[in-house]
Design an enzyme around this catalytic site. Sequence first.
Site, PDB file in Angstrom:
ATOM      1  N   SER A   7      36.190  43.818  39.987  1.00 30.38           N
ATOM      2  CA  SER A   7      34.320  43.886  39.083  1.00 30.38           C
ATOM      3  C   SER A   7      33.515  44.935  39.706  1.00 30.38           C
ATOM      4  O   SER A   7      33.963  44.815  40.940  1.00 30.38           O
ATOM      5  CB  SER A   7      34.296  42.971  39.118  1.00 30.38           C
ATOM      6  OG  SER A   7      33.142  42.533  37.968  1.00 30.38           O
ATOM      7  N   HIS A  32      37.494  45.753  36.794  1.00 29.82           N
ATOM      8  CA  HIS A  32      36.948  44.352  35.409  1.00 29.82           C
ATOM      9  C   HIS A  32      35.642  45.580  35.379  1.00 29.82           C
ATOM     10  O   HIS A  32      34.795  45.490  36.339  1.00 29.82           O
ATOM     11  CB  HIS A  32      37.237  43.644  36.059  1.00 29.82           C
ATOM     12  CG  HIS A  32      36.277  42.320  35.687  1.00 29.82           C
ATOM     13  ND1 HIS A  32      37.592  41.623  34.425  1.00 29.82           N
ATOM     14  CD2 HIS A  32      35.074  41.177  35.507  1.00 29.82           C
ATOM     15  CE1 HIS A  32      36.463  40.363  33.792  1.00 29.82           C
ATOM     16  NE2 HIS A  32      35.596  40.346  34.308  1.00 29.82           N
ATOM     17  N   ASP A  34      32.321  44.955  32.976  1.00 27.40           N
ATOM     18  CA  ASP A  34      32.082  43.417  32.524  1.00 27.40           C
ATOM     19  C   ASP A  34      30.470  44.121  31.428  1.00 27.40           C
ATOM     20  O   ASP A  34      29.398  44.972  31.875  1.00 27.40           O
ATOM     21  CB  ASP A  34      30.795  43.143  33.661  1.00 27.40           C
ATOM     22  CG  ASP A  34      31.569  42.124  33.891  1.00 27.40           C
ATOM     23  OD1 ASP A  34      32.793  40.743  33.428  1.00 27.40           O
ATOM     24  OD2 ASP A  34      31.740  42.152  35.409  1.00 27.40           O
ATOM     25  N   MET A  36      27.092  43.243  28.851  1.00 24.88           N
ATOM     26  CA  MET A  36      26.154  41.961  29.200  1.00 24.88           C
ATOM     27  C   MET A  36      25.595  42.751  27.826  1.00 24.88           C
ATOM     28  O   MET A  36      24.501  43.650  27.836  1.00 24.88           O
ATOM     29  CB  MET A  36      25.710  41.426  29.870  1.00 24.88           C
ATOM     30  CG  MET A  36      26.708  41.256  31.176  1.00 24.88           C
ATOM     31  SD  MET A  36      25.578  40.693  32.718  1.00 24.88           S
ATOM     32  CE  MET A  36      27.106  40.286  33.708  1.00 24.88           C
ATOM     33  N   HIS A  65      35.208  42.349  29.954  1.00 27.53           N
ATOM     34  CA  HIS A  65      35.059  41.177  29.469  1.00 27.53           C
ATOM     35  C   HIS A  65      33.249  41.420  28.722  1.00 27.53           C
ATOM     36  O   HIS A  65      32.466  41.840  29.222  1.00 27.53           O
ATOM     37  CB  HIS A  65      34.990  40.789  30.687  1.00 27.53           C
ATOM     38  CG  HIS A  65      34.281  39.435  30.760  1.00 27.53           C
ATOM     39  ND1 HIS A  65      33.883  38.809  31.462  1.00 27.53           N
ATOM     40  CD2 HIS A  65      34.289  38.466  30.078  1.00 27.53           C
ATOM     41  CE1 HIS A  65      32.963  37.732  31.694  1.00 27.53           C
ATOM     42  NE2 HIS A  65      33.739  37.534  30.163  1.00 27.53           N
ATOM     43  N   MET A  67      31.026  39.718  27.589  1.00 27.86           N
ATOM     44  CA  MET A  67      30.021  38.739  27.006  1.00 27.86           C
ATOM     45  C   MET A  67      28.932  39.329  26.298  1.00 27.86           C
ATOM     46  O   MET A  67      27.234  38.928  26.534  1.00 27.86           O
ATOM     47  CB  MET A  67      29.218  38.573  29.191  1.00 27.86           C
ATOM     48  CG  MET A  67      30.107  38.191  29.813  1.00 27.86           C
ATOM     49  SD  MET A  67      29.596  37.880  31.678  1.00 27.86           S
ATOM     50  CE  MET A  67      30.382  39.676  31.747  1.00 27.86           C
ATOM     51  N   MET A 139      35.884  31.103  33.231  1.00 31.22           N
ATOM     52  CA  MET A 139      34.863  31.728  34.288  1.00 31.22           C
ATOM     53  C   MET A 139      34.758  30.840  35.514  1.00 31.22           C
ATOM     54  O   MET A 139      34.514  29.609  34.744  1.00 31.22           O
ATOM     55  CB  MET A 139      33.739  31.530  33.542  1.00 31.22           C
ATOM     56  CG  MET A 139      33.477  33.252  32.668  1.00 31.22           C
ATOM     57  SD  MET A 139      33.763  34.227  33.477  1.00 31.22           S
ATOM     58  CE  MET A 139      31.973  34.165  34.767  1.00 31.22           C
ATOM     59  N   ASP A 177      37.496  34.065  37.141  1.00 27.79           N
ATOM     60  CA  ASP A 177      36.570  35.542  37.300  1.00 27.79           C
ATOM     61  C   ASP A 177      35.003  34.755  37.834  1.00 27.79           C
ATOM     62  O   ASP A 177      34.365  33.944  37.297  1.00 27.79           O
ATOM     63  CB  ASP A 177      36.146  35.314  35.832  1.00 27.79           C
ATOM     64  CG  ASP A 177      35.079  36.826  35.772  1.00 27.79           C
ATOM     65  OD1 ASP A 177      35.342  37.338  37.100  1.00 27.79           O
ATOM     66  OD2 ASP A 177      34.541  37.672  34.928  1.00 27.79           O
TER      67      ASP A 177
HETATM   68  C1  DX5 Z   1      30.250  37.414  35.617  1.00 26.01           C
HETATM   69  C2  DX5 Z   1      31.173  38.066  36.102  1.00 26.01           C
HETATM   70  C3  DX5 Z   1      32.071  38.792  36.761  1.00 26.01           C
HETATM   71  C4  DX5 Z   1      31.895  39.326  38.134  1.00 26.01           C
HETATM   72  C5  DX5 Z   1      32.431  39.102  39.432  1.00 26.01           C
HETATM   73  O1  DX5 Z   1      29.280  36.716  34.158  1.00 26.01           O
HETATM   74  O2  DX5 Z   1      31.644  38.473  34.628  1.00 26.01           O
HETATM   75  O3  DX5 Z   1      33.211  39.690  36.821  1.00 26.01           O
HETATM   76  O4  DX5 Z   1      30.772  40.533  38.582  1.00 26.01           O
HETATM   77  O5  DX5 Z   1      32.207  39.261  40.393  1.00 26.01           O
HETATM   78  P1  DX5 Z   1      31.585  38.271  41.802  1.00 26.01           P
HETATM   79  O6  DX5 Z   1      33.815  38.366  42.104  1.00 26.01           O
HETATM   80  O7  DX5 Z   1      31.127  39.571  42.816  1.00 26.01           O
HETATM   81  O8  DX5 Z   1      31.504  37.136  41.519  1.00 26.01           O
HETATM   82 ZN    ZN Z   2      33.048  39.594  34.064  1.00 27.95          ZN
END
Ligand code: DX5
Ligand code: ZN
Length: 218
Positions: A7, A32, A34, A36, A65, A67, A139, A177
Amino acid sequence: MALISASILNGDLAHLADVAEAVRQSGADALHYDVMDGSFVDNLSFGLPVLESLRPCTGLPIDVHLMIREPLRFIERFVRAGADLLSFHIECDSDTAETLRAVQQYGIPAGIAVSPETSEEQLRPLLPLLRPEDFVLMMTVRPGLGGQSFMPSVLPKIRHLREMFAQAGMTAHIEVDGGINDVTAAQCREAGADYLVAGSYLLGAESPAEAVRLLRGV
Ligand code: DX5
Ligand code: ZN
């Protein structure tokens, strides 16, 4: 052997190409990414233009991913911007089966993400729609931030989901994750996860290659 997706959320966002290169050198299998929207989760990250810019900087698959509240509206655009795997949340406003089909029609692995407070039983009617290359993303923290602590309460859910897959004769993947490090990775692998996302643990490691080896458990 578990696959590892790094990530980049907590990486140096001003130098994402360097982050991608460091991840490649670590031996991880994917990046990965993310996304948002400030509505589905209480945070904003990066979206389509950053993905388009990152795409030519790396040969690694990009595991996107989402969100976001309405993923169905954006599937085509994320695929065109360079997503190689694409997951979205069962808790979002788009219809899950329709969104899954929208991803699958591009011939890439599709994932249904599940937040910690959602029961894995909600996946049961959707299991027949998952192809062997598809996945469920469990998650292991509340979505929205990197660097949170792993929630052990998700482990029995992973175990149960793996049993549900076995009963249905399925070989789809289980991705975990949030808060994944060498210790929690071992717990998740033992519970049945075969695809591990790691952000702060991997990017902050003195030796990312050693971190990847420990995450894989080999
Ligand atoms: C959280 C994300 C994760 C996060 C993982 O909302 O979906 O992918 O970035 O990061 P770590 O491994 O630092 O928890
Ligand atoms: Zn994620």
